[in-house]
Design a protein around this motif. Structure first.
Motif: not given
Lengths: 317, 317
Positions: A122-123, A126, A130-132, A134-135, A138-139, A146-147, A150, A154
């Protein structure tokens, strides 16, 4: 148990960097030299080789490898040379893109890594995108996928061995009821799979088997074969409890499929060579009556084959 | 901007530990001495004082403070002396317990901390409770609250300033439609609030205001006042975009309520003294025409009052 073979004394990173440079020079590329170095260095050693290469030649080793190599061999070298967190971030990002989208890869990264390894992914996500993570997950997913996904990416699971047997009994009962009613996407099923520690999940599924006379994966076989969410749920449970069996299944279908699935083969070998590829290899042979190395060499060629065999620790280096 | 006042040269941790020891000795406790030390040390300094105290006296300073002090003063000292990650883990754990359950505190910890601070809280939760934070939050909440709160506490938001204005416009439109239909618990609303970076969320709500002529919080005021989920959603948005205003609201109701809500007052002062209590204080005065320090001293007594005033940087130390 890793299969990666690293000799006790390896050259200085600057020497390795220099050797790699010579592999690129002149006409053609010396793939054997590249394999002999990179396929026998740990993640930490590969990291400092990249730094040394950059300091000496002002270039990112990965970019040069990308230029010099091609096809499956290139993909194996690139994935392998990345730091594990970066590699997982790249695999996860690809898995959210339309042409390479794969709920299975997202689940695999989320469930077969330790909490710290998933955090590093996850790090790295980033830093690289330049995004997470999970972002993007989820998108690019919807509904039940998704449920589940995500929640899985996370998670930051407790990794101690403590288990609460009363809770295991309660949640085994709860899961059993949901499965009986075929509510595979139930909120509590997803909650248990995505928040409980792996030790607690294991205790719950042992309890499930004790109290209901069959393994949970057996119960889940009764669902509809075309139910993609159910298939993902089964893989999730396998990854959380017996990841080596999951990897054996992935390797098996990658190799036995008409036309090898090099993507899956490369992903599993490069991500597990330093972790549990030995156990996976043993399970593979038990399940398929052929050593993993043999199955791979029957199915691959050239430098790509050599690279996989080296990561399996089966080359004569 | 912190309000914490730490002088440039502070005694060695062992000296502070020794001084604290003398504050406990003899008849009664020297609270002023305790305040003069602990209320003027940074998180890092408090940490090494605890280590020094343990090395010298073989006891955990927190246990001794717990024995020696009482009531609100004790609570303020204990919360303050904890490391920020430990403190947040304790606050979050209490917030999942029946008698102290508070969705608001869970949301506050998840949304007003940086990604690293929230990660430290999750790591401290593992160490302290042998479980994951999300495990307890999921287990102790239901329905829409569970969906929102589990997503918020498991977030690991990207913290760069990059924003995607096209995405902001799309998601502003999407949020507007959901709010118009009063679908406050919509999956996409929760997705946006729990996965997007704060910069991206801010861009989305700016776009919302530009395109729809009012602030999102204004639109959300049209909902039913007794709708607890809607209230939590409003606080979530405020915490993600203007946390200082959220904290001002909490302080205001804590102080103005008939019978001060010391729990909330202590929580805000101890968790923000080292971060942004100065800005919160300025906003408090703007909003309530009375300096925060004055409002607090009018409402609190004795050592508890002295501790809060010291953390506000308003004592004469």
């Amino acid at each position: 148990m890793a299969t990666l073979k690293v000799s006790d004394s390896v050259p200085a990173p600057s020497d390795d960097a220099e050797q790699l440079r010579t592999a690129f020079e002149g006409w053609g590329t010396n793939e054997d030299l590249i394999i002999s170095i990179l396929a026998h260095r740990s993640a930490e050693q590969r990291k400092v080789i990249r730094q040394a290469y950059h300091e000496t030649y002002g270039e990112d080793l990965l970019k040069t490898l990308d230029k010099e190599l091609s096809n499956d061999f290139e993909r194996a070298i690139l994935l392998w040379t990345l730091e594990p967190g970066e590699r997982d971030a790249l695999l996860a990002n690809e898995a959210t893109k339309r042409w390479t989208s794969s709920n299975q890869v997202l689940m695999e990264v989320a469930c077969t890594r330790t909490s710290t390894q998933l955090l590093h992914a996850r790090q790295a996500y980033h830093a690289r995108y330049k995004k997470s993570l999970e972002e993007d997950v989820a998108h690019h997913t919807t509904g039940d996928f998704r449920k589940l996904l995500v929640s899985l990416v996370t998670s930051y699971r407790y990794e101690g061995d403590e288990v609460n047997m009363t809770l295991a009994k309660q949640e085994a009962k709860l899961v059993h009821e949901k499965i009986k009613d075929k509510h595979y996407n139930d909120e509590d099923v997803i909650r248990i799979l995505s928040t409980r520690s792996k030790a607690q999940i294991n205790a719950t599924f042992n309890r499930y088997q004790d109290d209901h006379g069959e393994e949970i994966l057996k119960s889940l076989e009764e669902g509809d074969d075309d139910d993609k969410f159910l298939a993902l749920l089964r893989s999730t449970i396998q990854c959380l409890t017996r990841p080596e069996l999951y990897f054996v299944d992935v390797l098996r279908s990658a190799i036995n499929k008409t036309g090898t699935d090099e993507g899956a083969l490369t992903r599993i070998v490069t991500t597990r060579a330093e972790i549990d590829l030995k156990v996976i290899g043993e399970e593979y042979q038990r399940r398929n009556s052929i050593p993993l190395e043999k199955a791979i060499t029957k199915d691959t060629r050239g430098d790509y084959e050599k690279m996989l065999v080296a990561l399996l620790g089966e080359d004569d280096a």
